[in-house]
Write a protein that holds these residues in place. Structure first.
Motif, short mmCIF file in Angstrom:
data_model
loop_
_atom_site.label_atom_id
_atom_site.label_comp_id
_atom_site.label_asym_id
_atom_site.label_seq_id
_atom_site.Cartn_x
_atom_site.Cartn_y
_atom_site.Cartn_z
N LEU A 186 0.82 -1.22 0.00
CA LEU A 186 0.00 0.00 0.00
C LEU A 186 0.85 1.27 0.00
CD1 LEU A 186 -2.73 -1.06 2.59
CD2 LEU A 186 -2.84 -1.22 0.11
N GLU A 187 2.09 1.19 -0.50
CA GLU A 187 2.96 2.36 -0.52
C GLU A 187 2.51 3.34 -1.59
OE1 GLU A 187 7.74 3.45 -0.61
OE2 GLU A 187 7.04 1.46 -1.21
N SER A 188 2.74 4.61 -1.34
CA SER A 188 2.41 5.65 -2.31
C SER A 188 3.56 5.81 -3.29
CB SER A 188 2.14 6.97 -1.60
OG SER A 188 3.33 7.47 -1.01
N THR A 243 5.36 5.91 3.27
CA THR A 243 4.03 6.50 3.45
C THR A 243 3.05 5.81 2.51
OG1 THR A 243 4.45 8.21 1.79
CG2 THR A 243 5.00 8.73 4.08
N ARG A 244 1.78 5.90 2.84
CA ARG A 244 0.73 5.26 2.05
C ARG A 244 0.04 6.28 1.13
NH1 ARG A 244 0.99 2.60 6.99
NH2 ARG A 244 0.96 0.31 6.86
N SER A 245 -0.74 5.76 0.19
CA SER A 245 -1.29 6.60 -0.88
C SER A 245 -2.21 7.72 -0.40
CB SER A 245 -2.03 5.72 -1.91
OG SER A 245 -3.03 4.96 -1.27
N TYR A 264 -5.53 5.08 8.31
CA TYR A 264 -5.06 3.83 8.91
C TYR A 264 -4.76 3.99 10.41
CZ TYR A 264 -4.47 2.45 4.06
OH TYR A 264 -4.70 2.16 2.73
N CYS A 268 3.05 6.09 9.95
CA CYS A 268 3.46 5.44 8.69
C CYS A 268 4.94 5.69 8.40
CB CYS A 268 2.61 5.95 7.52
SG CYS A 268 0.87 5.48 7.58
N ASP A 300 -5.86 3.48 -5.81
CA ASP A 300 -6.37 2.30 -5.11
C ASP A 300 -7.74 1.89 -5.64
OD1 ASP A 300 -4.09 2.43 -3.62
OD2 ASP A 300 -5.03 3.35 -1.87
#
Length: 639
Positions: free
Chosen positions: A13-15, A118-120, A132, A112, A93
């Motif tokens: 789920l990484e950006s 970091t996530r999207s 999250y 994160c 996503d």
């Protein structure tokens, strides 16, 4: 030759922002911008395209590590419909969001970033908290308060040296804040709330990626307190004035709650605390129209007669209207409206034009035409409203029938009805001397005729729109075009008209041949790794290539694409050379003037402006040679 020494493996789920920052750090670059300048043939590109699957960095990563291409495709954002508009939708996503929702500021979640990435959701500006961990994003450095652009940050470290991985968790959720001091005269009040709820809908679409509950709608207690204070302050102002600013809210639940609160609230004060307190209330044109329950013409007349005063805000061009006795003006208009809406005079019941049109199954304009012809006995006009006796309308409805009513009953068009009756020598009782005269027939005569002469069913065509659309959809997929683009191409370029699925094999081969040697701007941008601005300023404005425009799409011939590719391979523009040497454009012009940089054949725009082209294949363009060719170096000392 590989341009990356090390390519990090994508995390779950990484950006794409996080992946590019990690890749730049691992390969010794100062930032993502520095990395794009050195590894891409075209130099630095727009930051907006770096995180897209159509961007040059994505293609380069997939080319050098084909085993991770599928993982990169899950991380980088997709853009199904290629367009040059900033608001074009992209897929994040699996959710469709506007392209202008991508954030330029690096906003990590403290939790994160401790995990190393970091996530999207941190790339989307409508997220204020991490879905999250329910922690607010860090929009600035905790030490120096600097706001870092994601494509210029060195790793996850601020310019002051602070590492965002060392940031402290702040588990308190950022409260929602609406800068409302008054319900009246606030510029873009509705726009502010509508923007918030549009963002809330987009945030809710990502709620399936977390086990945390979805983000709740904001509480309306602050709004209720504001309205409560104003209801007691402007106690003589009608309720319609309080409803006006809140009517246009798109969020139905909040709108109904506010309007319900306005109606149920009981005022404790019956007299205004100060004289002319309503002079501070300002309404725009739409709000004033709703508050008075009147039409546009009456509001314009009030403005022209000086009943209300015109005010403008210094910060915008929005116009508001106010008056010291605004409450009396609005109440007077409401009283006139109530008195004019007479539904019964004595024993006679009246219908307005809209109610009459519903009974006769025709339009309001047709009813007004009949009114002017004297068709309704005992009718009159009061305060711009037409009234017809209900008995007269029912009498007309029992004796006459309109073509529209017959059409509704038999589920066909009114034109089919009139043409069918003309063949039977049945004509309307009113001759259509002017427009909007309804086709009226005797009701008893029509029912008798339709009993002996059934209405023929409409002719079904052998070809229809669904068949054409199916053919266009299949053909557009084979030509790598969208549905609308192919339709515009056939209609404008080849001048062919539908049905398109009946095109001959020769015509279809002409389309295939033309398409095989023509590329759209979006395809050229994806193939050459350039931008729309480079095509326009470097090639199109200088007549270096010939373009074709059919519909809304621009096309370039394959020969011109090859010329463009060769020109990009051999020459730098001044801006590209400045990016390659990490200097300013002014420095490049000084180096050209001192003959430290070799130039090629220049290009000239239609207006006569000269575009200098710099040869790529020269030693002076290597970064290590920058000290030898500084602007202060004499021309003769450069070898």
């Amino acid at each position: 030759m590989n341009r990356f020494l090390f390519i990090p493996h994508p995390m779950p789920l990484e950006s794409p922002t996080s992946l590019l920052i990690r890749a730049a750090k691992k390969n010794g670059f100062l930032s993502v911008r520095h990395m794009s300048i050195n590894v891409l043939e075209t130099g630095a590109t727009r930051w907006l395209n770096l995180r897209l699957q159509s961007g040059p960095l994505f293609r380069l990563l997939c080319t050098e590590t084909p085993d991770l291409a599928e993982d990169f495709r899950k991380i980088f954002f997709d853009q199904p419909r290629q367009s040059f508009s900033r608001s074009t939708a992209i897929l994040v996503d699996g959710n469709e969001v506007p392209k202008n929702s991508l954030a330029t500021i690096f906003r990590p979640c403290p939790q994160c970033i401790k995990e190393g990435y970091t996530r999207s959701p941190q790339d989307l500006i409508f997220f204020e908290n991490c879905p999250y961990h329910n922690i607010p994003y860090l929009t600035q450095c905790p030490i120096c308060s600097a706001r870092n652009h994601w494509y210029e940050i060195n790793g996850f470290t601020c310019r002051c040296g602070f590492n965002f991985k060392d940031s402290v968790d702040n588990t308190t959720t950022k409260p929602l804040f609406f800068p409302l001091t008054s319900s009246f005269g606030q510029n873009n009040v509705t726009k502010c709330f509508n923007k918030h709820f549009d963002d809330h809908i987009l945030r809710c679409s990502f709620s399936n990626c977390t086990d945390h509950p979805t983000l709740a709608l904001p509480a309306i207690h602050s709004i209720e307190n504001l309205i409560k204070e104003e209801l007691n302050t402007y106690c003589k102002l009608p309720l319609s004035a309080f409803e006006a600013p809140w009517r246009r809210l798109r969020e139905e639940k909040l709108r109904s709650e506010i309007l319900k609160y306005v109606h149920q609230f009981k005022r404790n004060v019956v007299e205004c605390q100060t004289a002319n307190c309503c002079s501070t209330v300002r309404l725009n044109f739409t709000e004033l129209r709703y508050a008075c329950h009147t039409g546009r013409a009456r509001v314009r007349q009030m403005i022209q007669d000086g009943i209300v005063e015109t005010n403008t805000t210094p910060s915008s061009s929005q116009i508001y209207y106010s008056s010291p006795n605004l409450c009396a003006i609005i109440q007077g208009e409401l009283t006139k409206k109530t008195e004019s809406n007479v539904a019964k005079i004595g024993e006679t019941i009246y219908l307005n034009a809209t109610q009459t049109a519903e009974i006769l199954r025709t339009t309001k304009t047709s009813v007004l035409k009949l009114f002017n012809m004297g068709f309704f006995e005992g009718s009159f006009i009061s305060y711009r409203t037409y009234y017809m006796p209900k008995s007269s309308v029912e009498n007309i409805h029992s004796n006459y029938i309109t073509a529209n009513e017959i059409a509704r009953e038999y589920s066909i068009s009114s034109k089919t009805i009139t043409n069918f009756l003309k063949k039977l020598d049945i004509y309307p009782i009113l001759e259509s001397l002017t427009h909007w005269i309804p086709s009226l027939y005797f009701r008893s005569e029509i029912y008798e005729i339709l009993t002996h002469h059934p209405i023929p069913t409409p002719r079904t065509y052998s070809y229809g729109r669904p068949v054409d659309e199916e053919w266009l959809s299949k053909k557009s997929e084979s030509l790598s075009l969208d549905f609308r683009t192919l339709k515009d191409l056939i209609r404008n370029r080849f001048k062919w008209r539908p049905p398109y699925f009946r095109l001959s094999e020769n015509q279809i081969s002409l389309i295939d041949t033309w398409r095989s040697c023509h590329h759209s701007y979006a395809e050229v941008i994806g193939e050459l790794g350039i931008t729309y601005e480079i095509i326009g300023s470097r090639f199109q404005s200088t007549n270096y290539i010939n373009t074709e425009t059919w519909g809304l799409t621009n096309y370039i011939h394959s020969d011109d694409v090859a010329r463009m590719k060769d020109h990009l391979f051999r020459y730098y523009s001044v801006k590209q050379a400045a990016d390659a040497l990490t200097v300013t454009s002014k420095t490049i012009y000084l180096l050209i003037e001192k003959r430290a940089l070799k130039t090629g054949t220049p290009l000239f725009t239609r207006s006569g402006q000269k575009l200098i082209m710099i040869l790529k294949n020269q030693k002076a363009l290597s970064p290590c040679s920058l000290a030898l060719i500084s602007p202060n170096t004499p021309p003769n000392s450069v070898k």
